[in-house]
Design a protein around this motif. Structure first.
Motif, PDB file in Angstrom:
ATOM      1  N   ASN A   1      35.915  39.395  41.727  1.00  0.00           N
ATOM      2  CA  ASN A   1      36.372  38.097  41.231  1.00  0.00           C
ATOM      3  C   ASN A   1      36.569  38.082  39.717  1.00  0.00           C
ATOM      4  OD1 ASN A   1      33.719  38.350  40.598  1.00  0.00           O
ATOM      5  ND2 ASN A   1      33.037  36.415  41.512  1.00  0.00           N
ATOM      6  N   TYR A   2      36.808  39.238  39.118  1.00  0.00           N
ATOM      7  CA  TYR A   2      37.120  39.305  37.688  1.00  0.00           C
ATOM      8  C   TYR A   2      38.570  39.738  37.534  1.00  0.00           C
ATOM      9  CZ  TYR A   2      36.725  40.100  32.700  1.00  0.00           C
ATOM     10  OH  TYR A   2      36.914  40.032  31.348  1.00  0.00           O
ATOM     11  N   PHE A   3      39.298  39.030  36.679  1.00  0.00           N
ATOM     12  CA  PHE A   3      40.724  39.293  36.470  1.00  0.00           C
ATOM     13  C   PHE A   3      40.886  40.414  35.454  1.00  0.00           C
ATOM     14  CE2 PHE A   3      44.976  38.786  34.940  1.00  0.00           C
ATOM     15  CZ  PHE A   3      45.687  38.241  35.990  1.00  0.00           C
ATOM     16  N   HIS A   4      41.697  41.437  35.815  1.00  0.00           N
ATOM     17  CA  HIS A   4      41.925  42.584  34.942  1.00  0.00           C
ATOM     18  C   HIS A   4      43.374  42.619  34.509  1.00  0.00           C
ATOM     19  CE1 HIS A   4      37.982  44.435  35.751  1.00  0.00           C
ATOM     20  NE2 HIS A   4      38.132  43.928  36.973  1.00  0.00           N
ATOM     21  N   GLY A   5      43.583  43.031  33.302  1.00  0.00           N
ATOM     22  CA  GLY A   5      44.927  43.139  32.768  1.00  0.00           C
ATOM     23  C   GLY A   5      45.628  44.389  33.252  1.00  0.00           C
TER      24      GLY A   5
END
Length: 739
Positions: free
Chosen positions: A190-194
């Motif tokens: 649930n962590y957004f990565h570039g």
């Protein structure tokens, strides 16, 4: 009346009409069934499509609101970050957070009630700088402000900082209190990565900053199945963290499984081919922690729907390959899922069948009404008048010639009544005429009977005359048969007599020579005796007498032997011809004896007889019959075949084939024409009728060969080419007794 069972014309008419009406009703029901099925199919497909569209629109609201919420949090964070002073966030951080013994920062006792406040967590390895404190305060304020407001629809609201810290409002799960120090929040799903991140591609987004939805996963802290909507949190065009909502999937599962179109079932899968919800696969989904692929599931409907989704068409209404289901598939754009509703074809058929039953029931009622009307009409207008005709016919049959019927009707029954009355008049007229004819016929029959009696008497008289004539003919036939037998015996005796005469003549010669030699010896002996008594006998006289006596004795012995042979041959042949004995004999020797007995007849001619037969051939049969056959064949050749020939040749060949003997007799005499060849074995047929021929020789040969010797005889001949007889005889007749 006859003994046949009575059948009502009304009942028969109903019996004939009922199948046609029933067929029409059944055809109508089938047409209505097909119509109901077609209309029901169209109606339900339209309703299912409407249901799917409405369901997709309803589900999208929840996903779209989540994305809007995250965008709002992003805006609020930037506003507050730019407006918050250092003094404010330092003071607020001190009141909000406290350092724990494990080195982590968590909620202070004032904000320890996580059912009311958001949970905050800073990892022990994270540097707690002024910038981090400021962000932590803003994260906590945003989650405390908006988390409770959105909690009715979304289970939590969380903000994760890039330095491994987090603020989350989740009253049901006190996640921040139990977070482990080894947990790296930036490595979670649930962590957004570039785009430059080394995280899994499924969780990596482009630089647009739009939110995305994670795959289904199981959260170890909350112990629930979740899907997260996450978006990057930017500050000064750099990502400093992630903001997101978590959605429990249990409610989605329940809505998908239970909130469906009546009679249908729903299932959901992702574009990547993972199963989200399926009524038959929920247990397998839980066991695999949500990682069940369409290929592993092995359900044809699911596989077919997934293959269709790859075509790029986001909305499809189609019939399954096995034609068992109607399916409507739509795309849930936000999580990139496909929602499918499957409706069984059998349900449409059952609905159409239920409606058709009503039509069938109405048709049966209509059938009963129509049959009742037909029955009443047939009984009143047809059956009752016909009963009157039946009564009238019975009356006429019983002798009543004055029956009345109503012929005033203007229909077929009126015409029938008029015809019946006319027939009654004609019957009366014909009855009187037939009475006269019967009287005349009886008189003619009496005369005919009288003539028959006279004819029978004549037949009996003629039959008696014919019987007397038949008796005379039978007696004459018996006499002819007896005469024929006597002639055959006479022919045999004639043959034997000729044999005796020939043998007697043949014996006279050696006996005469013997008598002459004996007389010469007697004369010389008288002379020698006189010389001896007179004392005048010299040695030369005695020597001469001895020489003459020796020569005379030689002549006597040789001629006596010749006479003995003739007598012996004659005796054997004569005995065989007059005997019925069956015995075994050497065939060649016996044929030579028969030919030797015929030498007196042959010596008078220049004809020759040649015999070809192996010495070893034996025959067990009736030699007398064989002797008579050969004698008659030779005599026929001498009398008929060689009549105008000075030197003829008779050839007799005998060969053995298995258990049979083939005796071929042929001569080179005058032969016979076709007519003579066909009649040769008939009794009394002869070409020397006026020259002593009896016509029984060949007939006797045929009877002896076929009856006595149990064989067969065949004759071939042509005019001027001699004759050939082929006899096939069994070589052994042991045990046979032939008359």
């Amino acid at each position: 009346m006859s003994g046949r069972e009575h059948v009502s014309i009304t009942g028969r008419a109903l019996w004939l009409i009922t199948p046609f009406i029933s067929l029409a009703i059944i055809t109508g029901v089938l047409v209505m069934f097909e119509y109901f099925r077609s209309t029901t199919k169209e109606m339900h497909l339209e309703q299912i499509e409407f249901y799917v569209k409405e369901r997709i629109a309803r589900e999208r609201i929840l996903f779209q609101q989540a994305e809007n919420h995250l965008a709002k949090i992003q805006d609020k964070f930037i506003q507050r970050f730019n407006s918050l002073e250092a003094v404010d966030y330092e003071k607020r951080f001190s009141a909000l957070m406290q350092k724990e013994t494990d080195g982590t920062w968590r909620n202070s006792e004032r904000f320890a009630d996580l059912n009311e406040y958001s949970g905050n967590f800073i990892d022990d390895d994270s540097p707690v700088t002024s910038d981090l404190k400021k962000k932590m305060v803003i994260f906590s304020e945003l989650t405390n402000q908006y988390g409770p407001a959105w909690h009715g629809q979304y289970h939590n609201l969380f903000i994760i900082g890039q330095e491994n810290y987090m603020s989350v409002f989740w009253p049901e799960v006190h996640w921040a209190r139990f977070a482990d120090t080894s947990l790296d929040l930036t490595r979670q799903q649930n962590y957004f990565h570039g785009p430059e991140s080394d995280s899994p591609p499924a969780l990596t987004a482009d630089e647009s900053g739009q939110s995305l939805w994670t795959d289904v996963y199981f959260d170890n802290v909350s112990r629930k199945w979740l899907i997260s909507n996450i978006a990057p949190l930017y500050l000064n065009q750099q990502q400093i963290g992630t903001v997101g909502h978590d959605l429990y999937l249990n409610e989605l599962f329940q809505r998908t499984l239970n909130d469906n179109y009546p009679g249908a079932f729903n299932f959901v899968f992702t574009r990547q081919g993972r199963v989200i919800v399926h009524p038959d696969l929920m247990e397998r989904l839980f066991l695999r922690e949500g990682q069940l692929t369409v290929q592993d599931a092995g359900f044809p409907l699911l596989t077919e729907a997934y293959q269709r989704s790859l075509s790029g068409n986001l909305w499809q209404a189609y019939e399954s390959a096995d034609e068992e289901y109607f399916l409507v598939m739509s795309h849930l754009a936000e999580p990139d899922w496909f929602f499918v509703s499957a409706y069984p074809r059998q349900a449409i058929t059952d609905l159409a069948l239920n409606k058709s039953r009503v039509v069938l029931f109405m048709g049966l009622c209509l059938l009963l009404i129509m049959l009742s009307i037909v029955y009443w009409v047939m009984k009143y207008y047809v059956a009752t008048p016909l009963q009157q005709f039946i009564w009238a016919a019975h009356s006429v049959a019983e002798g009543d010639r004055n029956v009345w019927l109503d012929d005033s009707r203007r229909d077929e029954l009126g015409q029938l009544a008029s015809s019946f009355l006319n027939m009654q008049k004609a019957i009366r007229s014909h009855t009187s005429r037939l009475t006269c004819e019967i009287y005349e016929k009886n008189d003619a029959q009496k005369k005919l009977q009288q003539a028959n009696d006279e004819l029978e008497l004549r037949v009996q008289q003629r039959t008696a005359s014919l019987e007397q004539a038949n008796q005379k003919l039978s007696l004459t036939l018996e006499q002819l048969k007896e005469a024929q037998g006597q002639l055959v015996e006479a022919e045999k005796m004639s043959s034997l007599g000729g044999l005796v005469a020939g043998v007697a003549h043949e014996i006279n010669t050696p006996i005469g020579i013997c008598l002459t030699a004996a007389s010469g010896i007697q004369d010389d002996l008288v002379k020698l005796k006189a010389r001896y008594q007179a004392g005048q006998m010299s040695e030369n006289d005695f020597t001469g007498f001895l020489v003459m006596a020796d020569e005379a004795m030689s002549i006597l012995i040789s001629n006596n032997r010749r006479a003995s042979q003739l007598i012996q041959s004659f005796k054997q042949v004569a005995v065989d011809q007059s005997s019925e004995e069956c015995r075994r004999f050497i065939l060649k020797a016996y044929i030579e004896e028969v030919l030797f007995s015929l030498r007196p007849r042959l010596k008078r001619t220049r004809h020759q007889v040649a015999l070809s037969c192996e010495e070893s051939i034996e025959m067990e049969s009736y030699p007398g019959a064989l002797s008579q056959v050969l004698t008659n064949l030779v005599m026929n050749s001498l009398l008929h075949g060689f009549e105008d020939i000075e030197q003829g040749l008779i050839q007799i060949d005998v060969v053995q084939q298995d258990q049979s003997l083939i005796l071929t007799y042929r001569d080179n005499g005058a032969g016979m024409d076709e007519q003579g060849l066909q009649k040769i074995f008939e009794p009394f047929y002869t070409t020397r009728r006026g020259n002593g021929g009896s016509g029984l020789g060949a007939h006797l040969i045929y009877n002896l060969v076929t009856q006595k010797l149990r064989g067969s005889i065949h004759c071939t001949s042509a005019k001027g080419q001699g004759v050939c007889f082929v006899l096939r005889l069994p070589s052994c007749l042991t045990g046979d007794v032939h008359p």
